[in-house]
Design a protein around this motif. Structure first.
Motif, PDB file in Angstrom:
ATOM      1  N   ARG A 356       0.850  -1.194   0.000  1.00 21.22           N
ATOM      2  CA  ARG A 356       0.000   0.000   0.000  1.00 21.22           C
ATOM      3  C   ARG A 356       0.881   1.239   0.000  1.00 21.22           C
ATOM      4  N   GLU A 357       0.794   1.998  -1.077  1.00 20.22           N
ATOM      5  CA  GLU A 357       1.583   3.207  -1.204  1.00 20.22           C
ATOM      6  C   GLU A 357       0.675   4.424  -1.168  1.00 20.22           C
ATOM      7  N   ALA A 358       1.259   5.600  -1.283  1.00 20.92           N
ATOM      8  CA  ALA A 358       0.474   6.820  -1.146  1.00 20.92           C
ATOM      9  C   ALA A 358      -0.488   7.017  -2.306  1.00 20.92           C
ATOM     10  N   GLN A 359      -0.109   6.567  -3.502  1.00 28.64           N
ATOM     11  CA  GLN A 359      -0.919   6.822  -4.680  1.00 28.64           C
ATOM     12  C   GLN A 359      -1.530   5.572  -5.284  1.00 28.64           C
ATOM     13  N   ALA A 360      -1.055   4.393  -4.921  1.00 28.46           N
ATOM     14  CA  ALA A 360      -1.540   3.166  -5.547  1.00 28.46           C
ATOM     15  C   ALA A 360      -1.315   1.979  -4.622  1.00 28.46           C
ATOM     16  N   VAL A 361      -1.972   0.891  -4.951  1.00 24.74           N
ATOM     17  CA  VAL A 361      -1.781  -0.390  -4.273  1.00 24.74           C
ATOM     18  C   VAL A 361      -1.194  -1.348  -5.297  1.00 24.74           C
ATOM     19  N   ARG A 362      -0.012  -1.856  -5.024  1.00 24.68           N
ATOM     20  CA  ARG A 362       0.695  -2.712  -5.971  1.00 24.68           C
ATOM     21  C   ARG A 362       0.648  -4.158  -5.505  1.00 24.68           C
ATOM     22  N   CYS A 363       0.487  -5.057  -6.459  1.00 26.82           N
ATOM     23  CA  CYS A 363       0.422  -6.491  -6.172  1.00 26.82           C
ATOM     24  C   CYS A 363       1.622  -7.170  -6.828  1.00 26.82           C
ATOM     25  N   PHE A 364       2.410  -7.911  -6.032  1.00 24.77           N
ATOM     26  CA  PHE A 364       3.599  -8.603  -6.514  1.00 24.77           C
ATOM     27  C   PHE A 364       3.413 -10.114  -6.387  1.00 24.77           C
ATOM     28  N   GLN A 365       3.991 -10.841  -7.321  1.00 25.08           N
ATOM     29  CA  GLN A 365       4.010 -12.302  -7.283  1.00 25.08           C
ATOM     30  C   GLN A 365       5.401 -12.767  -6.876  1.00 25.08           C
ATOM     31  N   ILE A 366       5.475 -13.686  -5.902  1.00 22.20           N
ATOM     32  CA  ILE A 366       6.756 -14.252  -5.481  1.00 22.20           C
ATOM     33  C   ILE A 366       7.164 -15.322  -6.481  1.00 22.20           C
ATOM     34  N   VAL A 367       8.371 -15.202  -7.019  1.00 27.77           N
ATOM     35  CA  VAL A 367       8.880 -16.141  -8.020  1.00 27.77           C
ATOM     36  C   VAL A 367      10.105 -16.834  -7.438  1.00 27.77           C
ATOM     37  N   ASN A 368       9.992 -18.149  -7.233  1.00 28.95           N
ATOM     38  CA  ASN A 368      11.114 -18.936  -6.720  1.00 28.95           C
ATOM     39  C   ASN A 368      11.772 -19.668  -7.884  1.00 28.95           C
ATOM     40  N   SER A 369      12.657 -18.969  -8.552  1.00 28.42           N
ATOM     41  CA  SER A 369      13.396 -19.570  -9.654  1.00 28.42           C
ATOM     42  C   SER A 369      14.658 -20.234  -9.117  1.00 28.42           C
ATOM     43  N   PRO A 370      15.246 -21.185  -9.850  1.00 28.44           N
ATOM     44  CA  PRO A 370      16.453 -21.875  -9.356  1.00 28.44           C
ATOM     45  C   PRO A 370      17.587 -20.899  -9.061  1.00 28.44           C
ATOM     46  N   GLY A 371      18.053 -20.954  -7.828  1.00 25.69           N
ATOM     47  CA  GLY A 371      19.214 -20.162  -7.455  1.00 25.69           C
ATOM     48  C   GLY A 371      18.927 -18.747  -7.011  1.00 25.69           C
ATOM     49  N   GLN A 372      17.686 -18.266  -7.173  1.00 26.45           N
ATOM     50  CA  GLN A 372      17.415 -16.904  -6.764  1.00 26.45           C
ATOM     51  C   GLN A 372      15.943 -16.744  -6.392  1.00 26.45           C
ATOM     52  N   LEU A 373      15.693 -15.691  -5.618  1.00 29.95           N
ATOM     53  CA  LEU A 373      14.343 -15.331  -5.212  1.00 29.95           C
ATOM     54  C   LEU A 373      14.059 -13.938  -5.755  1.00 29.95           C
ATOM     55  N   LYS A 374      12.939 -13.769  -6.419  1.00 29.18           N
ATOM     56  CA  LYS A 374      12.593 -12.468  -6.964  1.00 29.18           C
ATOM     57  C   LYS A 374      11.094 -12.290  -6.960  1.00 29.18           C
ATOM     58  N   ILE A 375      10.682 -11.059  -7.172  1.00 34.94           N
ATOM     59  CA  ILE A 375       9.267 -10.742  -7.256  1.00 34.94           C
ATOM     60  C   ILE A 375       9.014  -9.977  -8.546  1.00 34.94           C
ATOM     61  N   LYS A 376       7.804 -10.109  -9.063  1.00 34.59           N
ATOM     62  CA  LYS A 376       7.419  -9.339 -10.244  1.00 34.59           C
ATOM     63  C   LYS A 376       6.055  -8.705  -9.978  1.00 34.59           C
TER      64      LYS A 376
END
Length: 503
Positions: A356-376
């Motif tokens: 929850r930010e000041a101007q928008a609400v952002r939705c991220f997906q957790i991506v567990n790829s081999p060797g790293q953790l990231k979100i998109k």
């Protein structure tokens, strides 16, 4: 009852039933409700309003006023909230904290052998200023249980009540340093915790969190998700297994009504015995450094998320178990991480994160790829900035003149509150226009899967960015609770209706 497929595991079936995945008449009716909300032929209109000088709470279809002495169900007669039988103006007991319970759909049978059985019905649990714990039906007002929770050898009071959900328990907590004003100068207790089970209501343990055990830097303690969370110093948080702590340190198990100290457990004046003695620090699962010492748990596989202590616009996401080379990534925000409920795991268990930010609400997906953790980022919800159109300017040589814009003027909307309704699968956002001199408020509803806007509700009233707001989306009802700068509270109800009924 729907016939189950023979090749489906029974545990998976129970999980699907709890998460409302399998077809059912109730789910079909929820789909109809969702379509009505999204229809262009329906609108939300203001139906009820009430002020109070004390905090207003909402939970499970009930609004609580005047320190929980007055309760109103939002589904009353003639479409107006009506007082429930829980209301008791003559009750002089001061309520300290309240939690509510709604029976899960997977719990179809009960073996508690109590009459009447409370495991399959809704109830609330609250503690009073005189050390009584009550379990009551919020609609009929019937009292299922009452327990005297004062510690048998101390005179302090329990102040907070919270769920330990996965263990089917709730925890009573005292204020910090409960013996500070008592006649126990040698006590080093940080907090006292009392543990109760709910299927049925039963006493589990009472124990102390001591600085002599966890260290002089121990500041506070909390229990959540079957974990004991200890705040150490200013930023350090230690995590322990709460189940292991109880199993290894409970000296004598007691049930409510058992004989103890010439009295009975849970009855006046005996209260609760100290039957769990922590003499050694339990094995440490892991520790993190978090600004504000708050840690969120969720995702699949299990993750933890906490505020970065060195950068106040960043949150750290790590996969458990946390080791020296654990995978992690960062979630950036434009709101300082010392504010509550800025970022959290999506309550629909979809392995997503809501920011929850000041101007928008952002939705991220957790991506567990081999060797790293990231979100998109999956999508962003909010209110589009209103930009005034200025015709392009050109120099005498025919080149276009580019002017720097004031970014603050482009932030036209502010997010006041957000809520998610798991039954209609809709996300509601309460906001107001920054550039509007009247600060007219509105609520936007978004589809939880796609982030697509489905309806805009004009509140026809002004909102103030210095006030505190709460939004609740509950089927066909929108509830807004406001706290102004004078600590006065207001509740507003908006109900779904056919737009042709207004004509």
């Amino acid at each position: 009852m729907f016939r189950l497929k023979k090749n489906k595991n029974i545990l998976s079936t129970l999980r699907d039933r709890e998460m409302n995945v399998i077809p059912s008449p109730y789910k079909y009716s929820l789909n109809i409700m969702s379509q009505l909300i999204k229809s262009d032929q329906t609108i939300y209109e203001s139906s009820w309003y009430k002020q109070s000088s004390k905090p207003i709470m909402y939970d499970n279809g009930i609004l609580y006023f005047d320190n929980y002495r007055n309760a109103y169900t939002i589904y009353g007669s003639k479409g107006q909230p009506s007082a429930t039988k829980l209301s008791d103006p003559s009750n002089s007991k001061k309520v300290k904290d309240v939690i509510s319970y709604s029976s899960p759909v997977f719990k179809m049978e009960c073996t508690c052998k109590l009459h009447p059985c409370t495991c399959l019905s809704n109830f609330i649990i609250y503690i009073t200023d005189d050390n009584w714990l009550f379990q009551r039906n919020p609609y009929s007002g019937d009292t299922y249980n009452q327990v005297y929770v004062k510690r048998s050898d101390r005179n302090f009071k329990f102040k907070y009540c919270d769920w330990n959900v996965y263990a089917e328990q709730f925890i009573l907590t005292t204020k910090l340093d409960p013996d500070e004003n008592e006649m126990f100068p040698g006590s080093d207790a940080v907090v006292n915790l009392a543990v109760f089970g709910v299927f049925p209501l039963e006493f589990k343990a009472l124990f102390e969190i001591k600085r002599s055990v966890f260290g002089k830097a121990c500041k506070h303690a909390n229990v959540a998700d079957r974990l004991l969370i200890i705040g150490m110093g200013y930023h350090r948080v230690h995590i322990y297994s709460f189940d292991e702590l109880l199993a290894k340190n409970t000296i004598t198990p007691y049930n409510l009504g058992d004989c103890y100290d010439s009295g009975y457990v849970g009855m006046h004046p005996t209260g609760l015995p100290l039957n769990c003695d922590l003499r050694f620090v339990p094995p440490l699962l892991f520790s993190v450094e978090s600004s504000g010492q708050t840690v969120e748990f969720g995702g699949f596989p299990f993750h933890c998320m906490y505020a970065c202590p060195s950068y106040h616009l960043r949150f750290v996401l790590k996969q458990l178990p946390i080791e020296r080379f654990s995978r992690k990534c960062y979630v950036e925000s434009n709101v300082w991480n010392d504010e509550p409920n800025i970022i959290y795991f999506h309550p629909d268990n979809s392995n997503r994160i809501i920011s929850r930010e000041a101007q928008a609400v952002r939705c991220f997906q957790i991506v567990n790829s081999p060797g790293q953790l990231k979100i998109k980022e999956v999508f962003s919800m909010g209110f589009e900035a209103v930009r005034s159109y200025n015709p392009p300017e050109f120099s005498s040589f025919g080149r276009r003149i580019t002017r720097m814009e004031n970014l603050d003027l482009l932030i036209e909307k502010y997010i006041m509150a957000i809520d998610y309704d798991n039954e209609t699968d809709l996300i509601g956002i309460l906001g107001t226009c920054y550039g509007d001199p009247l600060s007219n408020g509105f609520i936007k509803l978004f589809d939880n899967l796609t982030g697509k806007e489905v309806k805009t509700v004009s509140l026809n009233r002004c909102l103030c960015d210095i006030n505190y707001y709460q939004l609740y989306v509950d089927l066909d009802v929108l509830i807004v609770i406001e706290k102004n700068e004078r600590n006065q509270y207001s509740a507003f109800l908006y109900k779904l209706t056919n737009c042709y009924d207004k004509e």
